[in-house]
Scaffold this active site. Structure first.
Site, PDB file in Angstrom:
ATOM      1  N   ALA A  63       0.863  -1.180   0.000  1.00  0.00           N
ATOM      2  CA  ALA A  63       0.000   0.000   0.000  1.00  0.00           C
ATOM      3  C   ALA A  63       0.897   1.227   0.000  1.00  0.00           C
ATOM      4  O   ALA A  63       2.084   1.142   0.308  1.00  0.00           O
ATOM      5  CB  ALA A  63      -0.851  -0.008   1.260  1.00  0.00           C
ATOM      6  N   GLY A 107       0.467  -5.131   0.715  1.00  0.00           N
ATOM      7  CA  GLY A 107      -0.621  -5.114  -0.255  1.00  0.00           C
ATOM      8  C   GLY A 107      -0.213  -5.719  -1.589  1.00  0.00           C
ATOM      9  O   GLY A 107      -1.066  -6.210  -2.345  1.00  0.00           O
ATOM     10  N   GLU A 110      -0.656  -9.340  -1.152  1.00  0.00           N
ATOM     11  CA  GLU A 110      -2.097  -9.582  -1.029  1.00  0.00           C
ATOM     12  C   GLU A 110      -2.767  -9.550  -2.401  1.00  0.00           C
ATOM     13  O   GLU A 110      -3.645 -10.359  -2.703  1.00  0.00           O
ATOM     14  CB  GLU A 110      -2.714  -8.546  -0.077  1.00  0.00           C
ATOM     15  CG  GLU A 110      -2.192  -8.736   1.336  1.00  0.00           C
ATOM     16  CD  GLU A 110      -2.623  -7.630   2.284  1.00  0.00           C
ATOM     17  OE1 GLU A 110      -2.216  -6.477   2.050  1.00  0.00           O
ATOM     18  OE2 GLU A 110      -3.366  -7.910   3.229  1.00  0.00           O
TER      19      GLU A 110
HETATM   20  N1  CAA Z   1       4.582   3.411  -0.007  1.00  0.00           N
HETATM   21  C1  CAA Z   1       5.057   4.632  -0.269  1.00  0.00           C
HETATM   22  N2  CAA Z   1       6.363   4.870  -0.503  1.00  0.00           N
HETATM   23  C2  CAA Z   1       7.197   3.827  -0.461  1.00  0.00           C
HETATM   24  C3  CAA Z   1       6.765   2.526  -0.178  1.00  0.00           C
HETATM   25  C4  CAA Z   1       5.384   2.333   0.045  1.00  0.00           C
HETATM   26  N3  CAA Z   1       4.884   1.132   0.288  1.00  0.00           N
HETATM   27  N4  CAA Z   1       7.829   1.705  -0.188  1.00  0.00           N
HETATM   28  C5  CAA Z   1       8.891   2.462  -0.490  1.00  0.00           C
HETATM   29  N5  CAA Z   1       8.516   3.739  -0.643  1.00  0.00           N
HETATM   30  C6  CAA Z   1       9.358   4.876  -1.041  1.00  0.00           C
HETATM   31  C7  CAA Z   1      10.382   5.235   0.021  1.00  0.00           C
HETATM   32  O1  CAA Z   1       9.852   6.121   0.972  1.00  0.00           O
HETATM   33  C8  CAA Z   1      11.472   5.855  -0.833  1.00  0.00           C
HETATM   34  O2  CAA Z   1      11.073   7.158  -1.135  1.00  0.00           O
HETATM   35  P1  CAA Z   1      12.159   8.334  -1.264  1.00  0.00           P
HETATM   36  O3  CAA Z   1      13.093   7.907  -2.359  1.00  0.00           O
HETATM   37  O4  CAA Z   1      11.354   9.534  -1.547  1.00  0.00           O
HETATM   38  O5  CAA Z   1      12.855   8.391   0.080  1.00  0.00           O
HETATM   39  C9  CAA Z   1      11.417   5.060  -2.126  1.00  0.00           C
HETATM   40  O6  CAA Z   1      10.119   4.457  -2.155  1.00  0.00           O
HETATM   41  C10 CAA Z   1      12.449   3.957  -2.230  1.00  0.00           C
HETATM   42  O7  CAA Z   1      12.391   3.177  -1.037  1.00  0.00           O
HETATM   43  P2  CAA Z   1      13.714   2.619  -0.339  1.00  0.00           P
HETATM   44  O8  CAA Z   1      14.729   3.690  -0.226  1.00  0.00           O
HETATM   45  O9  CAA Z   1      13.284   1.928   0.887  1.00  0.00           O
HETATM   46  O10 CAA Z   1      14.209   1.585  -1.467  1.00  0.00           O
HETATM   47  P3  CAA Z   1      14.879   0.170  -1.305  1.00  0.00           P
HETATM   48  O11 CAA Z   1      15.158  -0.309  -2.666  1.00  0.00           O
HETATM   49  O12 CAA Z   1      15.987   0.231  -0.308  1.00  0.00           O
HETATM   50  O13 CAA Z   1      13.746  -0.779  -0.662  1.00  0.00           O
HETATM   51  C11 CAA Z   1      11.561  -1.735  -0.426  1.00  0.00           C
HETATM   52  C12 CAA Z   1      12.591  -1.064  -1.368  1.00  0.00           C
HETATM   53  C13 CAA Z   1      12.099  -3.100   0.026  1.00  0.00           C
HETATM   54  C14 CAA Z   1      10.281  -1.906  -1.182  1.00  0.00           C
HETATM   55  C15 CAA Z   1      11.381  -0.837   0.814  1.00  0.00           C
HETATM   56  O14 CAA Z   1      11.102   0.482   0.394  1.00  0.00           O
HETATM   57  C16 CAA Z   1      10.258  -1.261   1.712  1.00  0.00           C
HETATM   58  O15 CAA Z   1      10.440  -2.147   2.530  1.00  0.00           O
HETATM   59  N6  CAA Z   1       9.092  -0.584   1.593  1.00  0.00           N
HETATM   60  C17 CAA Z   1       7.986  -0.823   2.464  1.00  0.00           C
HETATM   61  C18 CAA Z   1       7.249  -2.063   2.100  1.00  0.00           C
HETATM   62  C19 CAA Z   1       6.057  -2.255   2.998  1.00  0.00           C
HETATM   63  O16 CAA Z   1       6.122  -2.082   4.197  1.00  0.00           O
HETATM   64  N7  CAA Z   1       4.936  -2.627   2.404  1.00  0.00           N
HETATM   65  C20 CAA Z   1       3.739  -2.831   3.148  1.00  0.00           C
HETATM   66  C21 CAA Z   1       2.983  -1.561   3.180  1.00  0.00           C
HETATM   67  S1  CAA Z   1       1.592  -1.692   4.243  1.00  0.00           S
HETATM   68  C22 CAA Z   1       0.428  -2.468   3.316  1.00  0.00           C
HETATM   69  O17 CAA Z   1       0.662  -2.884   2.231  1.00  0.00           O
HETATM   70  C23 CAA Z   1      -0.878  -2.558   4.006  1.00  0.00           C
HETATM   71  C24 CAA Z   1      -1.803  -3.458   3.338  1.00  0.00           C
HETATM   72  O18 CAA Z   1      -1.900  -4.594   3.742  1.00  0.00           O
HETATM   73  C25 CAA Z   1      -2.641  -2.991   2.229  1.00  0.00           C
END
Ligand code: CAA
Ligand code: NAI
Length: 717
Positions: A63, A107, A110
């Protein structure tokens, strides 16, 4: 059609491509675009099957956390309810194959689980990391994952938040097939094949064979809750996700989904989610340094010189080698060099033993580290990192030496934890090339690196150090050149206050227990024993020079030092140690504390847990405010990141400055004034804290205002 989702038809297969860089999050427009494409595919006479894939570096990573943040703060509707979308995918009359590369997280996974099949690149990963944000899966993951992988495996993924690799996902039944080579082409071929085989295409929601019953799962759920309490101490979401799994086992799918929704909404309304979402964005914000942009040139680093093969030098050499950088490791005598190399090998062997590394990889990395007793080859190094004893004249001598041999564009870094970077830089003819890169011990494990900017450090050198930290898989935070920089500068008053508390009536174990119960990974006295009281003693001697008449100074540490109780290394410190590492309360120390207090005329009393927390944390927060006000940290959120990644501060409290906001700055300020009256000068409120209280502001608002001042608009960040 949404700009963020593309639809095309290839050889009878409708290909839906999500294109929302950088991580294809489910931001507004993405769910709508997928829904529209699914409709087109379902209706399209020429379409026999569907492939859902992500463009760029990854499948959908979840998400949009920005939307979750808004919901958590009551500022917006939050992430959309994906129920209809997932239902339309699952009900699609044509087989839907989800093709995964990169990371299918939250998400994203999911979404994938609503498809009929999942194929993946060999290096793809899948996970439900929502607990890291203080929430539980919000798009039916808690109901679908146990159906695919079984209850125990699902609980492990939910509670740990860790992603699993593609082959593990196939083994568990989460992925159907690994595709070597071109994923898109392979997925299209797979989709055609399943369409031709005619089905039926099982829906995940109908799969119940792995679910079992409430009775058959009772022990698994109990064990899951126990594990959640252990590895996610004090947290709510990891327990609540197990409630949702319990619903998956006991209730029909639709009812389970409703239960999940209720839980996720409650989690999002809580302090834990707000703090963890803050910590997520704070950790990413640290890489944005004011005055440095993506265009700022960085020096490329292929070869490094490390000086000193002690505790830090060996760890630093390892992290450099792990990133494929050749390391020249210099010592003064052969015995120290041998000890250093033995420690490198031992650490790598332990990683091999834990299957984190193969024996071959270990040998490759060790081969990158070239031990030596001279500066031979240092002229070719792109960066030199000094990690000799913490002694200014020695450091100046070393920097004088390397100044003569390093090439002109070589970055000269010091790992000092307390010394003045400018004074060290002054020993060279090129202070603009000198920077602090402060690793934490053990350097090959700890994620935090403070990048210390000197008065004359070139911005390209700072950008290089920040980029290197990222390449080394560390969290690099830019800090200013003040005593102890940010982390240790805040530790000093924290440690001092803890010592005053024991003089006034607590025991070391009471203080440590209060801190541990608050959520800090390890109590301050246990930490002191681990690092060595000789280090603390040296810092104390050093700070004595700075004392003003009448300043109170801790009394017990010197006595422990004189008694050769230097912590774990001597088997006794604030605690005693039988196995070398488990602290055991020591009545001898408690008696020593009592007599010391008596001799000093300090009245002892019973001190509440609440006061312990207030005094230890508020003194730290006050120092953090001072650091921020003086400009030695860019943001309050940077201080939070330092404390979460380097000092065991609980992420679910958001870091010390975020925690201060949640308590209320005016309440903290009032207590600081009371402590000031009672305990004197050390409690003088920081000017920035006073200003924020007067303006009814928070540290979060302070950060936002500064960001806006720099960029002109809060949105442009
Ligand atoms: N939403 C919004 N922004 C996100 C994002 C997300 N899910 N995931 C990453 N970003 C953004 C970061 O904030 C970052 O932005 P900036 O460049 O502006 O700082 C950019 O994307 C790149 O992220 P990283 O620097 O972390 O890049 P990475 O390559 O080192 O890692 C990743 C990539 C493994 C996807 C890591 O970003 C990550 O773990 N993201 C979160 C994933 C997560 O927690 N997903 C679950 C979300 S909750 C959900 O999904 C609820 C549900 O059940 C519906
Ligand atoms: P250490 O005492 O373990 O190692 C220092 C090593 O430097 C010794 O092996 C010594 O022989 C070697 N050395 C001394 N002079 C040298 C020279 N001229 N050339 C080559 N080698 C030389 O010390 P440690 O703990 O590794 O600390 C190193 C630096 O890192 C210090 O500045 C310290 O403040 C800093 N630091 C230490 C941390 C810790 O927890 N130990 C954490 C973060 C920073």
């Amino acid at each position: 059609m949404s700009e963020l989702v593309k639809f095309s038809v290839e050889s009878g297969v409708g290909v839906i491509t999500v294109e929302n860089p950088p991580v294809n999050a489910l931001s507004p427009g993405v769910p709508e675009g997928i829904a529209e494409s699914i409709g087109q595919a379902a209706d399209g006479a020429s379409v026999r099957a569907v492939v859902l894939i992500g463009a760029g570096r990854t499948f959908v990573a979840g998400a949009d956390i920005k939307q979750l943040e808004e919901q958590a703060h009551g500022r917006g509707p939050g992430a959309p309810n994906l129920h209809q979308l997932l239902k339309s995918i699952e009900d699609c009359p044509k087989p839907v194959v989800v093709a995964i590369h990169g990371t299918a997280l939250g998400g994203g996974l999911e979404l994938a689980m609503a498809g009929h099949y999942r194929v993946a690149s060999p290096d793809a990963q899948a996970g439900q990391p929502e607990v890291n944000l203080g929430i539980i899966p919000g798009a039916e993951g808690s109901q679908r994952l146990p159906r695919l992988v079984g209850v125990a495996a699902a609980i492990e993924m939910f509670v740990s938040g860790k992603a699993i690799g593609a082959s593990e996902a196939v083994r568990l039944g989460l992925f159907d097939k690994i595709i070597e080579g071109d994923l898109r082409a392979g997925a299209v071929a797979f989709a055609r094949h399943v369409a031709e085989s005619g089905g039926p295409h099982r829906r995940t929601r109908d799969k119940t064979e792995k679910l079992g019953s409430p009775e058959s799962n009772a022990a698994i759920l109990d064990a899951g809750r126990e594990r959640a309490r252990k590895i996610r101490r004090n947290m709510i979401a990891p327990l609540r996700v197990i409630d949702a799994v319990e619903a998956a086992v006991a209730l029909p799918f639709e009812e389970g989904c409703r239960r999940e929704r209720e839980i996720v909404e409650k989690c999002l309304a809580g302090e834990e989610a707000r703090a963890l979402i803050h910590a997520f964005f704070a950790e990413r914000a640290v890489s944005k340094v004011r005055g440095i942009s993506k265009e700022t040139r960085t020096h490329s680093i292929r070869m490094a010189g490390v000086i000193g093969a002690g505790t830090m030098g060996t760890g630093i050499a390892m992290v450099l080698a792990n990133a494929g950088i050749t390391v020249l490791l210099k010592e003064t005598d052969q015995a120290a060099l041998d000890r250093g190399l033995a420690s490198v090998r031992k650490n790598y062997e332990s990683a091999v033993h834990k299957a984190r590394l193969t024996a071959h990889e270990m040998e490759e990395r060790i081969a990158l580290i070239q031990p030596q007793l001279t500066y031979s080859g240092f002229g070719g190094a792109d960066i030199i990192i000094e990690a000799v004893f913490e002694n200014m004249s020695l450091k100046k001598q070393v920097f004088g030496e390397i100044d003569k041999i390093a090439k002109g564009d070589c970055v000269l870094a010091t790992n000092t934890s307390t010394l003045d970077i400018d004074e060290i830089a002054g020993a060279t003819s090129r202070p603009h090339m000198v920077v602090g890169i402060h690793f934490f011990s053990p350097a090959h494990v700890m994620r935090l690196v403070e990048v210390v900017r000197g008065a004359r450090t070139d911005k390209e050198v700072i950008a290089t150090a920040m980029a290197l930290a990222k390449r080394l898989r560390k969290v690099g935070v830019l800090v200013g050149n003040c005593r102890g920089f940010v982390g240790n500068r805040m530790m000093l008053p924290y440690m001092r206050e803890a010592q005053f508390l024991v003089e006034e009536g607590s025991t070391p174990s009471q203080v440590d227990q209060a801190l541990y119960d608050f959520g800090i990974a390890m109590g301050i006295f246990a930490v002191d024993d681990m690092g060595g009281l000789d280090l603390g003693w040296r810092v104390l001697q050093d700070t004595k020079r700075l004392l003003k008449p009448g300043d109170r100074t801790p009394l017990v540490l010197e006595k422990l030092y004189d008694a050769h109780r230097w912590g774990q290394k001597t088997g006794a410190g604030w605690y005693r140690y039988e196995d070398g590492r488990t602290p055991i309360r020591d009545p001898e120390v408690e008696a020593l504390i009592e007599t010391t207090a008596e001799q000093a005329g300090i009245a002892r009393r019973s001190i509440s847990k609440e006061e312990i927390i207030e005094r230890c944390l508020y003194v730290m927060i006050n120092e953090g405010s001072r650091i921020l006000g003086e400009g030695f940290a860019q943001r309050a959120a940077d201080i939070d990141t330092i404390y979460i990644t380097g000092y065991g501060f609980p992420a679910y409290r958001g870091g010390p400055m975020w925690y201060a906001d949640t308590v209320g700055l005016s309440k903290i300020y009032e207590r600081i004034l009371e402590f000031h009256r009672e305990h004197g000068e050390y409690w003088t409120p920081a000017p920035l804290l006073e200003r924020l209280v007067r303006d009814r502001q928070t540290f979060a608002a302070f950060d936002a205002a500064n960001e806006q001042a720099v960029t002109g608009s809060p949105e442009s960040q």
